[in-house]
Design an enzyme around this catalytic site. Structure first.
Site, PDB file in Angstrom:
ATOM      1  N   CYS A 133     -10.477  -8.192   0.977  1.00  0.00           N
ATOM      2  CA  CYS A 133     -10.188  -9.598   1.225  1.00  0.00           C
ATOM      3  C   CYS A 133     -11.167 -10.210   2.222  1.00  0.00           C
ATOM      4  O   CYS A 133     -11.316 -11.418   2.284  1.00  0.00           O
ATOM      5  CB  CYS A 133      -8.785  -9.772   1.760  1.00  0.00           C
TER       6      CYS A 133
ATOM      7  N   SER B 138       3.338  -4.587  -5.185  1.00  0.00           N
ATOM      8  CA  SER B 138       2.424  -5.157  -6.168  1.00  0.00           C
ATOM      9  C   SER B 138       1.969  -4.066  -7.127  1.00  0.00           C
ATOM     10  O   SER B 138       1.493  -3.014  -6.697  1.00  0.00           O
ATOM     11  CB  SER B 138       1.210  -5.764  -5.444  1.00  0.00           C
ATOM     12  N   ALA B 139       2.112  -4.319  -8.438  1.00  0.00           N
ATOM     13  CA  ALA B 139       1.885  -3.272  -9.441  1.00  0.00           C
ATOM     14  C   ALA B 139       0.448  -2.753  -9.486  1.00  0.00           C
ATOM     15  O   ALA B 139       0.222  -1.574  -9.743  1.00  0.00           O
ATOM     16  CB  ALA B 139       2.294  -3.792 -10.824  1.00  0.00           C
ATOM     17  N   HIS B 140      -0.533  -3.637  -9.229  1.00  0.00           N
ATOM     18  CA  HIS B 140      -1.927  -3.198  -9.438  1.00  0.00           C
ATOM     19  C   HIS B 140      -2.447  -2.270  -8.353  1.00  0.00           C
ATOM     20  O   HIS B 140      -3.596  -1.836  -8.388  1.00  0.00           O
ATOM     21  CB  HIS B 140      -2.860  -4.397  -9.633  1.00  0.00           C
TER      22      HIS B 140
ATOM     23  N   GLN C 104       0.812  -1.222   0.000  1.00  0.00           N
ATOM     24  CA  GLN C 104       0.000   0.000   0.000  1.00  0.00           C
ATOM     25  C   GLN C 104       0.844   1.271   0.000  1.00  0.00           C
ATOM     26  O   GLN C 104       0.379   2.330  -0.412  1.00  0.00           O
ATOM     27  CB  GLN C 104      -0.942   0.017   1.216  1.00  0.00           C
TER      28      GLN C 104
HETATM   29  C1  LIG Z   1      -3.221  -5.934  -2.076  1.00  0.00           C
HETATM   30  C2  LIG Z   1      -2.309  -6.231  -0.954  1.00  0.00           C
HETATM   31  C3  LIG Z   1      -1.548  -7.410  -0.928  1.00  0.00           C
HETATM   32  C4  LIG Z   1      -1.691  -8.484  -1.967  1.00  0.00           C
HETATM   33  O1  LIG Z   1      -1.185  -8.111  -3.215  1.00  0.00           O
HETATM   34  P1  LIG Z   1      -1.696  -8.925  -4.516  1.00  0.00           P
HETATM   35  O2  LIG Z   1      -0.793  -8.447  -5.602  1.00  0.00           O
HETATM   36  O3  LIG Z   1      -3.116  -8.517  -4.726  1.00  0.00           O
HETATM   37  O4  LIG Z   1      -1.532 -10.363  -4.232  1.00  0.00           O
HETATM   38  C5  LIG Z   1      -0.679  -7.599   0.115  1.00  0.00           C
HETATM   39  N1  LIG Z   1      -0.564  -6.694   1.088  1.00  0.00           N
HETATM   40  C6  LIG Z   1      -1.261  -5.542   1.104  1.00  0.00           C
HETATM   41  C7  LIG Z   1      -1.064  -4.568   2.204  1.00  0.00           C
HETATM   42  C8  LIG Z   1      -2.170  -5.278   0.083  1.00  0.00           C
HETATM   43  O5  LIG Z   1      -2.875  -4.159   0.110  1.00  0.00           O
END
Ligand SMILES: *Cc1c(COP(=O)(O)O)cnc(C)c1O
Length: 395
Positions: free
Chosen positions: A327, A201-203, A181
């Site tokens: 989640c 994480s890229a998205h 985040q």
């Molecule tokens: C979204 C998220 C993840 C997981 O990342 P993904 O690429 O969706 O598997 C892990 N930790 C945090 C804090 C997130 O917000």
């Protein structure tokens, strides 16, 4: 996206920026070579992957050989935690994390407990902060890893990572942070922070889904998670997601170049929302810290109502937000984060998370506020809890 839809769930995922998508496109259709192939088409892909690695390393102030690509933030977290735990099993089996981690971290520790590891879950205060003194006290001679998230995905609280990492380092314990985040919102620099392992994480920062990275400090040894080919310098097998890593690098580069402006924009929207809601709706609380929070995160608990009903009614007005965490939606358990900061089950159930992004506007904030005032009022009128409260307080 439909013009009538107001998307305010950027902590769940973001769209891919059009500029980012343009950079990715050729690597699906024309430049599709396998980076491990030695002919020209393969070399072209290899060059692009290594260029992306360098760009990401530059943003983090790391060396390119310290960046390893993964298929998600979840995979980066799993690799860091399980890889470090098993690599150091001769030294000890004690691990430390916090009570408010993302499930990608928390469930790794749950798994490791079943495997015979001992895990300490540090509590947080009412704003969601880990107390550095608690970490100091928790470290034992057989502690091998501390994993504490940089910024919380539900309530936005930003931890004092530099201070926490220094405590671990002083005791010779590895420090991992889930920075999923934080990336794109904060100027994350690994050497300044003193972390050994960091997930992204890229998205979550306008890049594509299904691609992430793990930073592994030079000299830190963790076990392999994927077994197979020799990709990622023998550490993470699997043909590279070429277009994905190119998209991730382009998105991160853009984010780092525009951090201040982006923060200012998000902060303006969040402040406007928080101030208006506090002024116009009674019996509401802001979860997390007012200042040390992700600039686009607003997490509110409305007394006497169900967050799920609120979400559905907002959705009917075209507003796409989240209750607590993406989640946990779909399950009826209240968020472990909201419970950890001391909310009752009832209050936790009346929570709403709004996370702004670059395309949101002040007009949208005003539209959200108008609808919140109306919907919260309506739901409270139908709520037996509220009726009870009004009768008892004689209002
Ligand atoms: C979204 C998220 C993840 C997981 O990342 P993904 O690429 O969706 O598997 C892990 N930790 C945090 C804090 C997130 O917000």
């Amino acid at each position: 996206m439909d013009k009538n839809i107001i998307y305010v769930d950027h902590a769940a995922t973001t769209y891919v920026k059009p500029e980012v998508f343009e950079k990715m496109k050729p690597y699906f259709t024309e430049l599709f070579g396998n980076p491990s192939s030695i002919y020209a088409l393969g070399r072209e892909s290899r060059k692009a992957v290594e260029n992306a690695r360098s760009e990401i390393a530059f943003c983090l102030g790391a060396h390119p050989t310290e960046i390893y690509f993964t298929a998600s933030g979840t995979e980066a977290d799993n690799w860091a935690i399980k890889g470090a735990a098993y690599a150091n099993i001769k030294k000890g089996r004690h691990l430390i994390t916090s009570a408010i981690e993302h499930h990608a971290v928390l469930h790794c520790f749950g798994f490791l407990e079943k495997e015979g590891f001992e895990v300490t879950y540090l509590p947080v205060d009412e704003k969601g902060f880990v107390n550095p003194d608690d970490l100091k006290k928790a470290i034992k001679p057989d502690t091998t890893l501390v994993s504490i998230m940089f910024a919380n995905n539900e309530i936005g609280t930003i931890q004092p990572i530099k201070e926490l990492a220094a405590i671990a380092r002083e005791k010779g314990v590895l420090f991992h942070t889930d920075a999923v985040q934080a990336m794109g919102n904060i100027d994350v620099k690994v050497n300044d922070l003193g972390v050994d392992l960091l997930s992204m994480s890229a998205h979550k920062f306008y890049g594509p889904k299904g691609v992430g990275a793990l930073y592994i400090r030079k000299g830190v040894r963790i076990n392999n998670f994927m077994h197979g080919g020799a990709q990622e310098r023998n550490k993470r097998a699997g043909t590279e997601n070429v277009a994905g890593v190119i998209g991730m690098a382009a998105a991160l580069k853009f984010a780092y170049e525009n951090l201040e402006e982006y923060n200012r924009h998000l902060r303006k929207l969040s402040d406007r929302l928080i101030d208006s809601v506090m002024e116009r709706i009674p019996y509401v609380r802001l979860n997390g810290d007012r200042e040390k929070r992700l600039p686009g995160n607003v997490n509110l608990s409305f007394q006497f109502i169900e967050g799920e009903s609120l979400l559905l009614m907002l959705d009917m007005k075209g507003i796409q937000a989240s209750s607590g965490s993406a989640c946990t939606s779909g399950s009826l358990d209240p968020s472990h984060v909201l419970l950890a900061i001391g909310l009752s089950h009832e209050t936790a159930h009346g929570s709403l998370r709004i996370t702004f992004g670059e395309r949101n506007t002040e007009e949208e904030v005003d539209y959200i506020v108008e609808n919140l005032v109306e919907i919260v009022g309506k739901l409270r009128q139908m709520s037996p809890l509220y009726e009870d409260f009004v009768r008892k307080s004689g209002k």
